[in-house]
Scaffold this motif. Structure first.
Motif, PDB file in Angstrom:
ATOM      1  N   ILE A 131      34.875  22.101  48.276  1.00 45.22           N
ATOM      2  CA  ILE A 131      34.504  20.678  48.372  1.00 45.22           C
ATOM      3  C   ILE A 131      32.986  20.543  48.307  1.00 45.22           C
ATOM      4  CG2 ILE A 131      34.568  18.610  49.830  1.00 45.22           C
ATOM      5  CD1 ILE A 131      37.165  19.836  51.093  1.00 45.22           C
TER       6      ILE A 131
ATOM      7  N   SER B 285      30.925  17.103  49.095  1.00 43.51           N
ATOM      8  CA  SER B 285      31.048  15.883  48.293  1.00 43.51           C
ATOM      9  C   SER B 285      31.996  14.897  48.968  1.00 43.51           C
ATOM     10  CB  SER B 285      31.575  16.202  46.892  1.00 43.51           C
ATOM     11  OG  SER B 285      31.899  15.003  46.216  1.00 43.51           O
TER      12      SER B 285
ATOM     13  N   TYR C 201      32.696  11.963  47.821  1.00 45.36           N
ATOM     14  CA  TYR C 201      33.500  11.371  46.747  1.00 45.36           C
ATOM     15  C   TYR C 201      34.749  12.204  46.483  1.00 45.36           C
ATOM     16  CZ  TYR C 201      34.935   9.829  42.112  1.00 45.36           C
ATOM     17  OH  TYR C 201      35.679   9.374  41.050  1.00 45.36           O
ATOM     18  N   TRP C 202      34.581  13.506  46.255  1.00 41.21           N
ATOM     19  CA  TRP C 202      35.721  14.356  45.911  1.00 41.21           C
ATOM     20  C   TRP C 202      36.602  14.650  47.118  1.00 41.21           C
ATOM     21  CZ3 TRP C 202      37.416  14.268  41.313  1.00 41.21           C
ATOM     22  CH2 TRP C 202      36.543  14.059  40.244  1.00 41.21           C
ATOM     23  N   CYS C 203      36.034  14.689  48.303  1.00 40.40           N
ATOM     24  CA  CYS C 203      36.847  14.849  49.512  1.00 40.40           C
ATOM     25  C   CYS C 203      37.768  13.641  49.681  1.00 40.40           C
ATOM     26  CB  CYS C 203      35.956  15.025  50.737  1.00 40.40           C
ATOM     27  SG  CYS C 203      36.878  15.352  52.259  1.00 40.40           S
TER      28      CYS C 203
ATOM     29  N   LYS D 130      38.871  11.668  47.300  1.00 39.58           N
ATOM     30  CA  LYS D 130      39.913  11.752  46.268  1.00 39.58           C
ATOM     31  C   LYS D 130      40.967  12.800  46.630  1.00 39.58           C
ATOM     32  CE  LYS D 130      38.958  10.592  41.883  1.00 39.58           C
ATOM     33  NZ  LYS D 130      39.579   9.333  41.838  1.00 39.58           N
TER      34      LYS D 130
ATOM     35  N   VAL E  17      37.489  21.432  43.929  1.00 42.50           N
ATOM     36  CA  VAL E  17      37.597  19.984  44.107  1.00 42.50           C
ATOM     37  C   VAL E  17      36.368  19.304  43.509  1.00 42.50           C
ATOM     38  CG1 VAL E  17      37.600  18.139  45.840  1.00 42.50           C
ATOM     39  CG2 VAL E  17      39.098  20.116  46.124  1.00 42.50           C
ATOM     40  N   SER E  18      35.159  19.811  43.782  1.00 46.58           N
ATOM     41  CA  SER E  18      33.954  19.051  43.428  1.00 46.58           C
ATOM     42  C   SER E  18      33.069  19.660  42.348  1.00 46.58           C
ATOM     43  CB  SER E  18      33.097  18.817  44.670  1.00 46.58           C
ATOM     44  OG  SER E  18      32.520  20.025  45.097  1.00 46.58           O
TER      45      SER E  18
ATOM     46  N   ASN F 100      38.001  18.988  37.756  1.00 45.15           N
ATOM     47  CA  ASN F 100      38.154  18.997  39.215  1.00 45.15           C
ATOM     48  C   ASN F 100      39.644  19.122  39.500  1.00 45.15           C
ATOM     49  OD1 ASN F 100      35.893  17.122  38.263  1.00 45.15           O
ATOM     50  ND2 ASN F 100      35.254  17.624  40.323  1.00 45.15           N
TER      51      ASN F 100
ATOM     52  N   PHE G 224      42.734  15.399  38.962  1.00 46.27           N
ATOM     53  CA  PHE G 224      42.830  14.195  39.780  1.00 46.27           C
ATOM     54  C   PHE G 224      43.395  12.989  39.030  1.00 46.27           C
ATOM     55  CE2 PHE G 224      40.369  16.899  42.471  1.00 46.27           C
ATOM     56  CZ  PHE G 224      40.791  16.550  43.736  1.00 46.27           C
TER      57      PHE G 224
END
Length: 186
Positions: A9, A12, A14-16, A18, A150-151, A159, A174
């Protein structure tokens, strides 16, 4: 039981966010985090919306649903702010009748195997490259699983994260596209 598996992660928000949306949508019971949760590390660019404090706020309420291992970017200070254990180099998991050696990948990986038995799975992140394949090293057959990052994906990968349900391990982007899958049965 259903598990969502994620790695890297790197702070991030944002990506967490999502990832946690996919966790909720999937109705997975547990979240398995393969390290490098808060810090981006000196070799990586800052990920989108780098905000480790926000990541902490998002993950801590899920502390009873998270299994996590230490990545090469985790330090004791990370454990001070996270409400779930993150300092173990590995976790030996028995999931859906399968033995899975979960680790970040910087200490144990397909080149430096942990103490696996025939047909068991090595689950790791670290490379930021997704993987789902059967390998053999020195006569030992094993599964090599990596949900990607993820990020901060690498190698042209998107991702991504993985879902383990029953005997099926699947990696998704995603947008919901299936990127890789493998059955864990022997």
């Amino acid at each position: 039981m259903k598990y969502l598996i994620a790695s890297d992660i790197h702070g991030s928000a944002y990506w967490c966010r999502k990832m946690l949306e996919k966790f909720q949508e999937s109705k997975a019971e547990k979240l398995i985090l393969l390290g490098d949760i808060l810090y981006h590390g000196p070799r990586n660019d800052l990920p989108r919306d780098y905000a480790p404090k926000q990541v902490i706020e998002m993950l801590n309420p899920l502390r009873n649903r998270i299994y996590a291992v230490r990545g090469n970017c985790e330090a004791e200070v990370d454990q001070m702010v996270l409400a779930f254990p993150v300092m173990a180099d590995y976790a030996l998991l028995s999931l859906n009748g399968h033995t899975i050696y979960a680790t970040h990948g910087h200490l144990f990986n397909e080149e430096t195997l942990p103490p696996l038995s025939s047909g068991e799975a090595l689950l790791h992140g670290h490379t930021h490259l997704l993987r789902a394949e059967r390998l053999e090293r020195d006569g030992l057959p094993f599964l090599c699983l990596n949900p990607g990052s993820v990020s901060l994906p690498k190698g042209g990968n998107p991702n991504s994260y993985a879902i383990l349900e029953g005997d099926l391990y699947q990696v998704f982007d995603f947008d919901g596209n299936l990127l890789a899958e493998i059955g864990l049965e022997a």
